[in-house]
Motif scaffolding. Sequence first.
Motif, short mmCIF file in Angstrom:
data_model
loop_
_atom_site.label_atom_id
_atom_site.label_comp_id
_atom_site.label_asym_id
_atom_site.label_seq_id
_atom_site.Cartn_x
_atom_site.Cartn_y
_atom_site.Cartn_z
N LYS A 169 6.96 3.71 -11.75
CA LYS A 169 8.19 4.31 -11.22
C LYS A 169 7.91 5.05 -9.91
O LYS A 169 8.69 4.95 -8.96
CB LYS A 169 8.80 5.26 -12.25
CG LYS A 169 10.12 5.85 -11.82
CD LYS A 169 10.71 6.73 -12.91
CE LYS A 169 12.01 7.33 -12.43
NZ LYS A 169 12.62 8.20 -13.43
N GLU A 170 6.79 5.76 -9.85
CA GLU A 170 6.42 6.47 -8.62
C GLU A 170 6.20 5.49 -7.47
O GLU A 170 6.68 5.71 -6.36
CB GLU A 170 5.15 7.27 -8.88
CG GLU A 170 4.72 8.13 -7.71
CD GLU A 170 3.48 8.94 -8.05
OE1 GLU A 170 2.53 8.90 -7.25
OE2 GLU A 170 3.47 9.60 -9.11
N SER A 184 9.62 3.97 -6.42
CA SER A 184 10.42 4.97 -5.71
C SER A 184 9.92 5.15 -4.28
O SER A 184 10.73 5.27 -3.35
CB SER A 184 10.37 6.32 -6.44
OG SER A 184 11.01 6.22 -7.68
N GLU A 194 11.16 2.20 -2.29
CA GLU A 194 12.59 2.32 -2.03
C GLU A 194 12.87 3.39 -0.98
O GLU A 194 13.72 3.20 -0.10
CB GLU A 194 13.34 2.64 -3.32
CG GLU A 194 13.37 1.48 -4.30
CD GLU A 194 13.94 1.85 -5.65
OE1 GLU A 194 14.03 3.05 -5.97
OE2 GLU A 194 14.29 0.92 -6.39
N ASP A 195 12.18 4.53 -1.05
CA ASP A 195 12.36 5.60 -0.07
C ASP A 195 11.97 5.12 1.32
O ASP A 195 12.67 5.40 2.30
CB ASP A 195 11.53 6.83 -0.43
CG ASP A 195 12.05 7.53 -1.68
OD1 ASP A 195 13.19 7.23 -2.12
OD2 ASP A 195 11.31 8.37 -2.23
#
Length: 67
Positions: free
Chosen positions: A48-49, A52, A55-56
């Motif tokens: 997930k990290e 993310s 995506e960021d």
Amino acid sequence: MGRFLGDGLVTPGSATAHAIDGDVQSASLGKLGHMRLLKDARVYRQIKEWVSAIEDGAAKKRAAAAP
């Protein structure tokens, strides 16, 4: 001992991404056998990290490219 021999399916040398070129990340999660990777919450937190962060980064690129 697992640090040197791996989990019986994959050796630590094969499991690390050091020989792969490009933008590659890896994580070391101790005391996990190969099959426990499927159920361990730490694995999912790490994935997930990473997702993310991707995506960021993509959102920042889109914002920078917008007129």
